[in-house]
Design a protein around this motif. Structure first.
Motif, mmCIF file in Angstrom:
data_model
loop_
_atom_site.group_PDB
_atom_site.id
_atom_site.type_symbol
_atom_site.label_atom_id
_atom_site.label_comp_id
_atom_site.label_asym_id
_atom_site.label_seq_id
_atom_site.Cartn_x
_atom_site.Cartn_y
_atom_site.Cartn_z
ATOM 1 N N ARG A 189 9.280 40.058 -17.929
ATOM 2 C CA ARG A 189 9.286 40.134 -16.459
ATOM 3 C C ARG A 189 10.440 39.365 -15.858
ATOM 4 O O ARG A 189 11.088 39.818 -14.917
ATOM 5 N N LYS A 289 2.129 48.042 -9.514
ATOM 6 C CA LYS A 289 0.736 48.059 -9.963
ATOM 7 C C LYS A 289 0.102 46.719 -9.614
ATOM 8 O O LYS A 289 0.797 45.708 -9.541
ATOM 9 N N ARG A 291 -1.398 43.165 -9.845
ATOM 10 C CA ARG A 291 -1.314 42.117 -10.864
ATOM 11 C C ARG A 291 -1.632 40.804 -10.159
ATOM 12 O O ARG A 291 -0.778 40.259 -9.458
ATOM 13 N N ARG A 294 0.618 37.714 -9.797
ATOM 14 C CA ARG A 294 1.751 37.789 -8.871
ATOM 15 C C ARG A 294 1.246 37.935 -7.442
ATOM 16 O O ARG A 294 1.737 37.275 -6.526
#
Lengths: 561, 367
Positions: A189, A289, A291, A294
């Motif tokens: 990431r 999406k 998460r 985050r």
């Protein structure tokens, strides 16, 4: 028809009319922009009686310590504000565009609130909080709010939405395939963020930094209200011109003020050229999406920022209903009885509304038609290039400098246009020219989305250009046209710096009334007027949102598949 | 008699004479001349940047030429703005008005005193029926497929009975199958209406299949004007031979050009080539051979001058297979029915006899 010799394609009547109109636009920009700026430039090299003195004024400027100090102060407060605002705005914009946190529409609406208010409003709110009678004065640990601390705090609030808006646009145009490709290549990431997200937003980051820096250097309202004895360029121009009536030194400071703005503008242009073509037409929009690792921290951050923004606006609003800050906190409408504080009373708000409405009405029509002729007119010769160049200039010219150029140009005894000085017309002209570039770019962007051959098809079908303009171009671009209208109105309502030199006894705008009431120590009345401006803008924006849905259904039905 | 009157007398509808177009210092068209007869379907064919679209736009008046003359139906239109000319145009993007439905798009040009409301409406219905889109008439362009949009654009361009139809890469935005179907439809419609038509394309198969004549262009000049058969069988230059149709090519040296059977030598291989007669002895030449002209195996053994070659690869293309061959440094391509592959035993590195009829070798001076 020429036979041999010179080879001249015949020009249709439409083409001739188009050329004439574009020539009119060029003349307008010449009179409203180029000549005043040129005159400002000339005055910097003259003495008070108009004699040429070369660089004497500049030498005097450098030799005057207070003036040099003000330049340095402007630079470092702007730089520090930029450093504070851009990362925060980036995070906020990232949360709005790249996360699945809840409540995005609310956060977006709150973010836009300060744009609708004059820059003075956060400054007034800070006075309530940290001023000499402020509730949280102790937090400054003996430092005074009036000075760099206040300026930077207020500028952060004022500039935040501008940077966040730019970064939202930069971050929303992401190609999902790049992220899939990076993930398929087993990038983590962090690596994806550094190699895909950041490079994609680089242009937006530079633009945002440039815009914030320029806003701070050229803003007049905040340092005027909260700057105290801390001199910056914008207040210095005002002092030279209004205080000491030293127009030539004012012109010199104006030119100095133009330097960082022009430099920032050129930097932005350079960055834009380097950015080009990052997003291809075949890009697949990125769908983030959910998460929680985050989304939750981002939600927390956005809630904090939104709460601060609401606090500042809310505090100013609350303060405007307070009888006597901070000793008598009972509520009253007295502060809205503006006749008690300012001879123009509510009239100044009415002046502002009329000015903003006229600037928006005339400006939207003018800017859109000029942009269309510029893009689609196929006018031969140097005229389109001249217009293209002139429309880019206002972005680099601070409102204060443009206002100063206007006062020097239109107030000069020889100028036959001098009758405009002090009228509503000059305020309208000034607002229109000041906000020209952003509107022109918005119009050009909208027009470029249309097939470039529409005009050629019309010609082959023997349909006059104006028919295609009204039947096709206008309806398709109507949403963009409304955006331009609202942008012009809202900014003309809120601006201080562009109009502070130009109003007459009967044409004092509300934003100037705020400055005057604050100067006279009537903080609550000033806050009330600033809130009144904000409310007019909020009302217009709400009307726009309510109308946008209808307009969309009416003119954009064809977009449905 | 002046140019225009002479052209009309000869049944010529459009004359382009010495047209040059410069963009700054770049010469996009260099003294281009051609005549188009009434009712003809002519394609401008060439690689991108050859000037074919520039020529079309000059004829339409969208980018007027820098020099030269254009005469349409006896009228000098060189200097007329597009609105005063007589043509309909279909662009590659179709340029349909997205906010108007199909009816409004097709009827867009049917206005003014010549088209009272009822007459215009009837014409629109007639056009919709002509392109076979009756059930979609109320849809907006975005709701139509690419092929349907193309038909709407065509109907719009033909609405006002133009004397000249201009098609700028009209099919290149479509899928291969739709493209093949639409091009036959366009050709049938054009024949039925008898409208003089110019189509710009970079697709040689498209140009070969629909045109009466093809104008092959390269770097702003015309290389050849001819019927599809002429352009394919008798290319006027090495460029045309290489660009139109599939060919294998190799460099060779001319031997005995004036003998009964002139010969070309490429390394150890020597081939009889009728076309080499026009060249001089020892001159460097470039030879082109169409895959369908290459004889293999037993077919080849009957020919004079058959030689041996190695198979370097076989491509399966459905009905036919393409065989890549190498004979002593000379690379050739041959095409034969897929069923024959097994019969000939054509594996990789197989050796077999190859021959090419002397009259089928296209030969040009090597540039």
């Amino acid at each position: 028809m020429p036979d041999g010799g010179a080879f001249h394609p015949r020009v249709s009547d439409e083409q001739r009319l188009m050329k004439l109109a574009l020539g009119g636009a060029a003349t307008f920009l010449l009179l409203g922009l180029i000549l005043p700026l040129g005159w400002l430039f000339a005055r910097a090299f003259q003495d008070a009686s108009g004699g040429f003195v070369g660089f004497a004024n500049f030498a005097e400027y450098v030799a005057t310590p207070s003036l040099a100090v003000s330049a340095w102060n402007s630079l470092w407060t702007a730089a520090l504000t930029t450093l504070l605002v851009v990362p925060a705005a980036f995070t906020y914009a990232y949360a709005l565009t790249r996360s699945r946190m809840p409540g995005k529409p609310v956060f977006r609406a709150v973010m836009l609130l300060p744009v609708l208010a004059p820059s003075l409003l956060p400054a007034l709110a800070l006075v309530y909080l940290f001023g000499n009678q402020g509730m949280l004065r102790g937090l400054l640990m003996g430092e005074s709010l009036y000075g760099p601390i206040g300026i930077i705090m207020a500028q952060v609030f004022y500039c935040f939405p501008h940077a966040a808006l730019i970064l939202c646009v930069a971050l929303s145009g992401a190609d999902g395939r790049l992220y899939e490709a990076a993930a398929a290549l087993k990038a983590g990431r962090g690596r994806i963020f550094l190699t895909v997200t950041l490079p994609g937003a680089r242009g937006g980051l530079i633009s945002a930094a440039v815009v914030v820096f320029t806003l701070v250097v050229t803003d007049f309202g905040i340092p005027k209200v909260i700057g105290g004895q801390f001199p910056v360029l914008a207040t210095e121009v005002y002092k030279q011109v209004v205080g000491q009536q030293n127009f030539n030194m004012g012109a010199v400071v104006g030119l100095v003020l133009l330097l960082p703005a022009v430099g920032a503008f050129l930097l932005d242009q350079w960055a834009r050229r380097r950015q080009g073509g990052f997003l291809s037409g075949r890009a697949v929009p990125l769908e983030p999406k959910p998460r929680p690792a985050r989304d939750l921290p981002l939600l927390g951050f956005c809630t904090l920022v939104a709460a601060l923004l609401l606090l500042v606006v809310g505090l100013a609003a609350w303060g405007s209903f307070i009888r006597f800050w901070p000793w008598n906190l009972s509520l009253t409408l007295d502060n809205y009885d503006f006749n008690r504080f300012d001879s123009a009373g509510w009239g100044s708000l009415w002046t502002s509304v009329r000015m903003a409405a006229m600037a928006a009405l005339i400006g939207t029509a003018l800017i859109f038609v000029v942009a269309w002729m510029f893009e689609r007119g196929r006018v031969a010769g140097p005229l389109p290039r001249v217009v293209g160049f002139a429309t880019a200039i206002p972005l680099a010219v601070p409102g204060l400098v443009l206002g100063l150029a206007y006062i020097l140009f239109f107030n000069d005894p020889w100028n036959p246009l001098g009758f405009l000085y002090g009228t509503l017309a000059i305020l309208v002209l000034n607002s229109l020219v000041h906000f020209y570039t952003v509107c022109h770019l918005a119009a050009v962007t909208a027009i470029r989305q249309l097939d470039p051959e529409f005009e050629a098809v019309s010609a082959s079908l023997k349909v006059p250009l104006w028919v295609t303009f009204t039947r096709v171009t206008l309806p398709i671009c109507l949403p963009a046209i409304l955006e331009i209208f609202v942008y012009l109105f809202v900014n003309a309502m809120a601006t201080v710096s562009a109009v502070i030199f130009l109003y007459g006894p009967d044409t004092k705008p509300a934003s100037v009334a705020v400055v005057h009431m604050e100067e006279a120590g009537q903080i609550s009345a000033a806050a009330a007027m600033a809130v009144a401006i904000l409310m007019v803008n909020v009302a217009l924006k709400a009307l726009h949102l309510a109308m946008a849905g209808r307009v969309e259904r009416w003119t954009q039905a064809w977009r449905l598949r | 008699m002046d140019l225009a009157a002479r052209a009309v007398a000869a049944g010529i509808y459009l004359t382009v004479q010495d047209v040059t177009k410069r963009f700054g210092r770049f010469v996009a068209l260099d003294r281009v001349s051609l005549d188009i007869r009434e009712g003809e379907f002519v394609s401008f064919l060439g690689p991108s940047g050859c000037g074919k679209t520039t020529l079309l736009r000059a004829i339409a008046g969208l980018d007027p030429p820098s020099e030269g003359r254009i005469v349409q139906a006896g009228r000098d239109i060189t200097h007329l703005p597009p609105g005063e000319r007589d043509f309909g145009i279909v662009f590659q993007s179709y340029a349909l008005f997205p906010n108007l439905d199909m009816r409004a798009n097709i009827g867009y040009g049917l206005r003014g005193p010549a088209w009272p409301r009822a007459k215009a409406a009837a014409r629109v219905e007639q056009l919709i029926a002509m392109v076979g889109l009756e059930e979609h008439a109320r849809k907006y362009p975005a709701q139509l497929s690419g092929g349907q949009q193309q038909r709407v654009a065509l109907a719009r361009a033909l609405a006002n009975h133009p004397g000249l139809l201009l098609l700028d890469e009209p099919l290149s935005a479509l899928d291969a199958t739709v493209r093949a179907r639409l091009r036959t439809e366009i050709r049938a419609l054009q024949k039925a209406l008898g409208v003089t038509t110019i189509m710009v394309t970079h697709d040689q198969e498209e140009a070969l299949s629909v045109s009466d004549r093809i104008v092959v262009m390269r770097e702003g000049r015309i290389e050849q004007i001819g019927t599809p058969e002429e352009v394919y069988r008798r290319p006027a230059s090495a460029f045309v031979a290489g660009f139109v149709g599939r060919t294998g090519s190799f460099r060779a040296e001319v031997e005995h050009p004036h003998a009964a059977t002139p010969r070309l030598r490429a390394g150890p291989v020597s081939l009889a080539a009728t076309a080499a007669a026009s060249l001089s002895p020892g001159e460097a030449a470039r030879a082109f051979i169409r895959p369908e002209d290459v004889r293999l195996g037993d077919d080849a053994l009957g020919h004079e001058g058959a030689f041996q070659a190695v198979v370097t690869g076989v491509e399966f293309l459905g009905p036919v297979c393409r065989v890549h061959l190498l004979a002593e440094g000379v690379a050739l391509e041959a095409e034969l029915p897929s069923g024959d592959i097994g019969k000939l035993g054509l594996g990789h590195t197989a050796r077999l006899w190859v021959a090419v009829p002397a009259e089928r070798i296209m030969t040009y001076p090597d540039a």
